[in-house]
Design a protein around this motif. Sequence first.
Motif: not given
Length: 698
Positions: A306-307, A318-330
């Motif tokens: 889950x991110x 550069x294009x679009x970059x989606x920055x995320x935090x991983x809350x569970x899993x890999x």
Amino acid sequence: MKVYSANSIRNVAVLGHSGCGKTTLMEAALNLSQVTSRMGRVEDGNTVSDYDAEEIRRKVSISASLIPIEWLDNKINFIDTPGYFDFAGEIKEALAAADAALIFASAKSGVEVGTEIAWDYAQELNIPRIIFVNGMDDDNADFGKVMSQLKTMFGTGVAPLMLPFAVNGKFGGFVDTLARKAFKFNGSKAEPCDIPADIHGEVEAAHAAILEAVAEADEALMEKYFAEEPLTDEELANGIVNGIKAGSLSPVMCGTAVSQVGVKELLDTLVKCLPPAFIMREKITMFNAANDEPVEIICSEAEPPVAFVFKTIADPYVGRLSIFRVFSGILKRDTPLYNTRADATERAGHLYILRGKEQIEVDEIRAGDIGAIAKLSVTATQDTLCLKQSNVRVKYIDFPKSLLSMAVIPKGKGDEDKISAAFSKLLEEDKTLRFEVNPETKQSVVSGVGDNQLDVLVTRLKTRYKIDVELQTPIIPYREMIKSKVRVQGKYKKQTGGHGQYGDVHMEFEPSGDLSAPYVFEEKIFGGSVPRQYFPAVEKGIQESVKAGPLAAYPVVGIKAILVDGSYHAVDSSEMAFKMATNIAFKDGFMKAKPTILEPIVRVSVTVPDDYTGDIMGDMNKRRGRILGMEKIGSKQTINAEAPVAEMTKYATDLRSMTQGRGSFNMEFDRYEEAPAEVQVKVIEFRKKELEALRDKE
């Protein structure tokens, strides 16, 4: 950079007043952790976190930037945030991904507005706070004064882990108040020394304050503390961690970022005393995307991934970059991920760790960590990525409201069509911006948090998308209405060789009493003086007439039009002739029925510290506002009022100026109300010039 697990990761949002040294601390941390060979300088425009062209030009942070470092076999994901209030959306995004807040205070200026706002934001989310008092080498630094302010503002849980002392009249060392050991700086390195005799009392007081804050987080420790039994080193160490997590302890560190003094000690404390991501977010409450029921997710690599995308970079090159935090899993490369908002599957192609503008490609990102994915097709900020069977979403970010609106006027021909496309990209990056083409005024209107933010927007339109624009106060959507009843005749007669045109109507106009509807149409024809087939044409004439009133070409509301009589010609009458006759009657009748201008009124709710209440109320009266009431909320007052839109166009900027940024407000449309006579004169005159300018432009 190696892959880290949640028990070795600290996610820290770096917050504070603009210019207090946040970005410089990032440079010091990068240098100490041997990522860089030398420290960059904000003044030279060569720092890792302030890499955007506008940040370099303005010498201030505008966007939140990721600065991961490795320290003591752990990873600290710093998120460097702007200090300007206009970019509060960036702070909110950073806090959505962070487990703790590192809040800066100036050793010289003390607790500033940015310090207060940073604390409030972190407290709202129940995020632990560590305070760093920066600039201890300044001649006017006063740690004692700053500590007093911090305790007064934020409570007794604020306690110094470092107590500075002077050597030869300057900041030269500190006492570790927990261990009660002193260290003297040799350059940026701390070497053991004796505790200066004149601060023994302060050391004991600080040590006691920490013990008290630690004990508050643990009942067993509280019993030992009140029984005056000594705490073991292990109990103290665990107590510090638990106290920080519980929020009962907000430790204070100090130093000088520019010379790296005290920075090593800060990094050590973040790793040793701040609970890792696994502990801070062991269980996270999310929501079922189908029914919004609460769902609990465990921060474990063994769980499904889950991110949460908390920030988007949409650069045209550069294009679009989606920055995320991983809350569970890999998250692994090429993992198919389900976007619960868009109901679509995305594929995580290339995965990156970001450090400023640098993209470090990795094969996987584990629970507790922060990363980025390039070129996702439908994913935006605040979207949750997971497996389809999980179907969960993370709590949405509470962004500040965008209450400063300006009309976007393109300078170049043909740029109108380009503006919407450019804004669609810019709005991907900044969720506090709103953009619309006003259907009534036809103006392109952008709304933001503050004027600095909108100024940056104008520059980016020019540099990124080659669109040169200026911002103007938007056209105020006034309305026109009548206040009395009148009966008039409208006759349209035209002879042109063959068939002529003839239409004749007798109309009554009066207020309808309903300002939510433009008009009410009735017919009271007797004896067929106007055949029924022309009634729709008469109403069509009313429909067209109310779009732009005779007084100042603003839409008309609240008028009742009654067709009472008329005449027709068997050959020359037509629908067009009756519509034209109605237009004539409308203009004549409107101007005879005491026409007036209505102005839009908004309800305003202003929240300020008690000290500013009188100033805010006085200012609201100057804006022709009416105070409706007040409500005490903690140490602040909420003032409820109503005021004309025309007087509130720059209120976001003015309120910030009046309260040094400590005030906030909400505003929403309430109703239309007759404007004072002197205001109407100005409105009509201004509207005349406005329409002339539009005609000249055409």
